[in-house]
Scaffold this motif. Structure first.
Motif, PDB file in Angstrom:
ATOM      1  N   GLY A  72       0.803  -1.220   0.000  1.00 43.05           N
ATOM      2  CA  GLY A  72       0.000   0.000   0.000  1.00 43.05           C
ATOM      3  C   GLY A  72       0.834   1.267   0.000  1.00 43.05           C
ATOM      4  O   GLY A  72       0.482   2.250  -0.662  1.00 43.05           O
ATOM      5  N   LEU A  73       1.940   1.275   0.711  1.00 44.02           N
ATOM      6  CA  LEU A  73       2.798   2.461   0.735  1.00 44.02           C
ATOM      7  C   LEU A  73       3.357   2.784  -0.646  1.00 44.02           C
ATOM      8  O   LEU A  73       3.571   3.945  -0.987  1.00 44.02           O
ATOM      9  N   LEU A  74       3.570   1.742  -1.435  1.00 40.87           N
ATOM     10  CA  LEU A  74       4.153   1.942  -2.762  1.00 40.87           C
ATOM     11  C   LEU A  74       3.203   2.655  -3.727  1.00 40.87           C
ATOM     12  O   LEU A  74       3.640   3.222  -4.720  1.00 40.87           O
ATOM     13  N   GLN A  75       1.926   2.649  -3.449  1.00 36.92           N
ATOM     14  CA  GLN A  75       0.945   3.213  -4.383  1.00 36.92           C
ATOM     15  C   GLN A  75       1.218   4.676  -4.709  1.00 36.92           C
ATOM     16  O   GLN A  75       1.197   5.073  -5.866  1.00 36.92           O
ATOM     17  N   HIS A  76       1.435   5.472  -3.678  1.00 37.13           N
ATOM     18  CA  HIS A  76       1.568   6.919  -3.876  1.00 37.13           C
ATOM     19  C   HIS A  76       2.745   7.521  -3.117  1.00 37.13           C
ATOM     20  O   HIS A  76       2.970   8.726  -3.228  1.00 37.13           O
ATOM     21  N   GLY A  77       3.463   6.717  -2.341  1.00 36.46           N
ATOM     22  CA  GLY A  77       4.496   7.222  -1.454  1.00 36.46           C
ATOM     23  C   GLY A  77       5.561   8.061  -2.138  1.00 36.46           C
ATOM     24  O   GLY A  77       6.206   7.621  -3.068  1.00 36.46           O
ATOM     25  N   GLY A  78       5.718   9.294  -1.657  1.00 35.81           N
ATOM     26  CA  GLY A  78       6.750  10.190  -2.151  1.00 35.81           C
ATOM     27  C   GLY A  78       6.396  10.905  -3.444  1.00 35.81           C
ATOM     28  O   GLY A  78       7.182  11.722  -3.930  1.00 35.81           O
ATOM     29  N   LEU A  79       5.237  10.621  -4.007  1.00 30.05           N
ATOM     30  CA  LEU A  79       4.854  11.212  -5.291  1.00 30.05           C
ATOM     31  C   LEU A  79       4.047  12.489  -5.083  1.00 30.05           C
ATOM     32  O   LEU A  79       3.658  12.835  -3.972  1.00 30.05           O
ATOM     33  N   ALA A  80       3.783  13.185  -6.178  1.00 27.43           N
ATOM     34  CA  ALA A  80       3.057  14.456  -6.131  1.00 27.43           C
ATOM     35  C   ALA A  80       1.648  14.259  -5.572  1.00 27.43           C
ATOM     36  O   ALA A  80       1.036  13.213  -5.745  1.00 27.43           O
ATOM     37  N   GLU A  81       1.160  15.293  -4.900  1.00 26.37           N
ATOM     38  CA  GLU A  81      -0.214  15.303  -4.421  1.00 26.37           C
ATOM     39  C   GLU A  81      -0.957  16.393  -5.170  1.00 26.37           C
ATOM     40  O   GLU A  81      -0.359  17.276  -5.765  1.00 26.37           O
ATOM     41  N   ASN A  82      -2.250  16.336  -5.121  1.00 28.31           N
ATOM     42  CA  ASN A  82      -3.097  17.365  -5.724  1.00 28.31           C
ATOM     43  C   ASN A  82      -2.794  17.604  -7.199  1.00 28.31           C
ATOM     44  O   ASN A  82      -2.737  18.742  -7.656  1.00 28.31           O
ATOM     45  N   VAL A  83      -2.550  16.529  -7.919  1.00 25.66           N
ATOM     46  CA  VAL A  83      -2.405  16.626  -9.366  1.00 25.66           C
ATOM     47  C   VAL A  83      -3.528  15.810  -9.997  1.00 25.66           C
ATOM     48  O   VAL A  83      -3.987  14.820  -9.435  1.00 25.66           O
ATOM     49  N   ILE A  84      -3.955  16.243 -11.150  1.00 24.12           N
ATOM     50  CA  ILE A  84      -5.096  15.602 -11.791  1.00 24.12           C
ATOM     51  C   ILE A  84      -4.677  14.366 -12.583  1.00 24.12           C
ATOM     52  O   ILE A  84      -5.401  13.394 -12.652  1.00 24.12           O
ATOM     53  N   ASP A  85      -3.489  14.396 -13.142  1.00 27.08           N
ATOM     54  CA  ASP A  85      -3.003  13.294 -13.967  1.00 27.08           C
ATOM     55  C   ASP A  85      -2.467  12.184 -13.059  1.00 27.08           C
ATOM     56  O   ASP A  85      -1.458  12.349 -12.388  1.00 27.08           O
ATOM     57  N   HIS A  86      -3.149  11.053 -13.039  1.00 28.85           N
ATOM     58  CA  HIS A  86      -2.782   9.947 -12.145  1.00 28.85           C
ATOM     59  C   HIS A  86      -1.418   9.356 -12.466  1.00 28.85           C
ATOM     60  O   HIS A  86      -0.828   8.675 -11.627  1.00 28.85           O
ATOM     61  N   ARG A  87      -0.917   9.603 -13.629  1.00 30.49           N
ATOM     62  CA  ARG A  87       0.413   9.091 -13.982  1.00 30.49           C
ATOM     63  C   ARG A  87       1.487   9.786 -13.168  1.00 30.49           C
ATOM     64  O   ARG A  87       2.602   9.277 -13.044  1.00 30.49           O
ATOM     65  N   LEU A  88       1.166  10.941 -12.586  1.00 33.61           N
ATOM     66  CA  LEU A  88       2.136  11.717 -11.828  1.00 33.61           C
ATOM     67  C   LEU A  88       2.039  11.492 -10.330  1.00 33.61           C
ATOM     68  O   LEU A  88       2.951  11.860  -9.597  1.00 33.61           O
TER      69      LEU A  88
END
Length: 189
Positions: A72-88
């Protein structure tokens, strides 16, 4: 302990901040149902002189929770927040078949967010179909943590820091109207 407290009819002050007042009786009722299930499971295990009921109800949370947290931590950990493009703001991680099975292919997390109605069993095929529009997948769980942990540590000092995902040159905008160089976005400025 939260379940026992809720089953006793007590909602903590912290829980009151996110459980609406009209939903609090439901939280208490659900806690009581789960407590009854656990008590019945323990009673059945004692009656049968068998660990099997506990292996099916209750213990999986104890011996499987680490895997849920790890993936679960790998899903979004350390990545951008509040962006519309899920690839980011999501990460696809290539995992071993056992972890993929336990995790229901949610390691294809970018794909899952972009196309949430695609069933879990079709996510690997979807990945192959759209990978030319996605950042490269993280090659393993270990590689994901090697990328993520330094980002977490840096975020402790700078909460605005995030790992920037780079889209390949073949990537098309997720939604054209949301990108700065589109006529719609330019007209909105």
């Amino acid at each position: 302990t939260d379940m026992l407290r809720n089953a006793a009819g007590i909602i903590s002050p912290a829980e009151k901040t996110f459980i609406p007042e009209q939903e609090q009786p439901k939280a208490i009722r659900v806690a009581r149902i789960w407590l009854a299930i656990y008590i019945a499971t323990i009673a059945l295990a004692l009656y049968l002189h068998s660990w099997l009921p506990l292996m099916l109800v209750g213990l999986p949370r104890l011996y499987g929770a680490w895997h849920h947290v790890m993936t679960g931590l790998l899903q979004h950990g350390g990545l951008a927040e509040n962006v519309i493009d899920h690839r980011l703001n999501s990460r696809t991680v290539l995992m071993n078949p056992i972890s993929r099975f336990i995790y229901w292919n949610m390691n294809y997390h970018v794909e899952h967010h972009m196309f949430p109605m695609v069933p879990y069993h079709a996510l690997p095929k979807l990945h192959e179909m759209i990978k030319h529009d996605l950042p490269p997948p993280t090659p393993s769980i270990l590689a994901g943590y090697r990328e993520m942990i330094p980002a977490f540590l840096r975020q402790l000092r700078n909460e605005d820091y995030f790992l920037k995902r780079v889209l390949p040159p073949t990537a098309k905008p997720y939604r054209e109207e949301l990108h700065n160089d589109s006529p719609v976005a330019a007209a909105a400025e």
